[in-house]
Design a protein around this motif. Structure first.
Motif, PDB file in Angstrom:
ATOM      1  N   ASN A   1      -2.239   3.545  -2.455  1.00 38.65           N
ATOM      2  CA  ASN A   1      -3.462   3.678  -1.672  1.00 38.65           C
ATOM      3  C   ASN A   1      -3.536   5.039  -1.017  1.00 38.65           C
ATOM      4  O   ASN A   1      -2.520   5.583  -0.567  1.00 38.65           O
TER       5      ASN A   1
ATOM      6  N   THR B   1      -7.687   2.836  -4.165  1.00 36.15           N
ATOM      7  CA  THR B   1      -6.552   2.014  -4.590  1.00 36.15           C
ATOM      8  C   THR B   1      -6.312   2.177  -6.077  1.00 36.15           C
ATOM      9  O   THR B   1      -7.235   2.030  -6.881  1.00 36.15           O
TER      10      THR B   1
ATOM     11  N   MET C   1       0.814  -1.196   0.000  1.00 37.34           N
ATOM     12  CA  MET C   1       0.000   0.000   0.000  1.00 37.34           C
ATOM     13  C   MET C   1       0.848   1.247   0.000  1.00 37.34           C
ATOM     14  O   MET C   1       0.513   2.253   0.563  1.00 37.34           O
TER      15      MET C   1
END
Length: 313
Positions: A38, A51, A1
């Motif tokens: 993210n 995302t 992420m």
């Protein structure tokens, strides 16, 4: 992420216009993890996670977004993706496939106790049962075929002892394949930072973008290897028992799974040792990125080779 793709405010506002999500209030990049870009996004109507998919293709993504919706609709605490005005979960932002999902409450736990391990074990079993009715399949992209490829990439970077350990473990694993084990949809990456808690209550399982079809026991081993490990990189007996007993109360283990448990723990440790070695020696550039220590799983694998407890000792 991590953040690999920078999203500016006008582009995000244009993206949100296709969703019934309200007006943008604020957004910020999320630095944890290593695969996708993210952002936390707050609008006048709620909190979401945006995302941008850096590795997965547009053709692959309906599997994940459909699975997230399926699990959420079957009582598993996962983030339901938000459909746009045309009923689509998948959009495009900054030239990348992108999706907006609910932001669940709670936070990850760095040092889980036995009760939290039991909660994640029971939830994982419910995820496996709910996944049995999901109509699509996806091969594990980090399965045994990938182990060989990753090993070839990093082998020359390792010292003699590490290279020998890697070769021996690959030989062991390919002599102990687990085709007869129960299979289905697995999370494949249910680490502590992919679950959210409020105290002892599990509020969410997140980041299903490694989800695939594989042996359910492999998923259990991946989870135990993170949630139940000590600072010495060995399994903590109390937390391990709590997680496995809670799982088995929802989905009992089969005799074949009992027999395969020691080899499966090693397989799960090998998979993440290799992936972290690849990330270390072949890093990707990003605005906010970090590389996790491969030695953590190298040491855990060595501990499993020395000996592992039975599945529910």
């Amino acid at each position: 992420m991590s953040v690999y793709t920078r999203v500016d405010r006008p582009a995000l506002e244009a993206f949100l216009h296709d969703f019934d999500a309200g007006l943008l209030v604020e957004y910020s990049g999320i630095s944890a993890g290593i695969e996708n870009t993210n952002y936390f996004v707050t609008t006048t109507q709620g909190r979401f996670v945006l995302t941008l998919f850096e590795q997965l293709s547009r053709d692959e993504l309906p599997f994940f977004l459909g699975l997230m919706a399926h699990l959420a609709e079957h009582g598993v605490p996962t983030a339901h993706p938000l459909a746009d005005r045309h009923g689509r979960y998948l959009g495009e932002l900054c030239g990348k496939p992108a999706a907006l999902v609910q932001r669940l409450s709670g936070s990850s736990v760095e040092h889980p106790d036995a009760a939290q391990c039991a909660a994640i074990g029971a939830a994982l079993a419910r995820l496996h049962l709910a996944g049995q009715s999901f109509p699509h399949e996806r091969a594990n992209p980090r399965g045994p075929h990938w182990w060989r490829e990753a090993s070839a990439r990093v082998h020359d970077r390792l010292g003699p002892d590490e290279a020998k350990r890697l070769d021996e473990e690959l030989a062991f694993q390919f002599a102990h394949r687990h085709d007869p084990l129960p299979r289905g949809v697995i999370h494949a990456d249910l680490f502590r930072d992919n679950a959210l808690f409020e105290g002892e209550r599990l509020t969410g399982i997140i980041d299903l973008y490694y989800a695939c079809t594989d042996a359910l026991l492999f998923d259990v081993a991946v989870t135990v290897n993170d949630w139940c490990v000590t600072e010495k990189r060995e399994l903590d007996p109390e937390r391990t028992r709590a997680l496995l007993a809670a799982y088995a109360a929802v989905r009992p283990f089969t005799p074949a799974e009992h027999a395969s448990w020691p080899a499966m723990l090693r397989a799960a440790a090998l998979r993440f040792w290799l992936s972290r070695l690849v990330d270390l020696y072949y890093p990707r550039e990003g605005e906010l990125t970090h590389t996790k220590d491969p030695d953590a799983f190298g040491r855990l694998l060595a501990a499993h080779v020395r000996g592992t407890p039975s599945l529910l000792a």
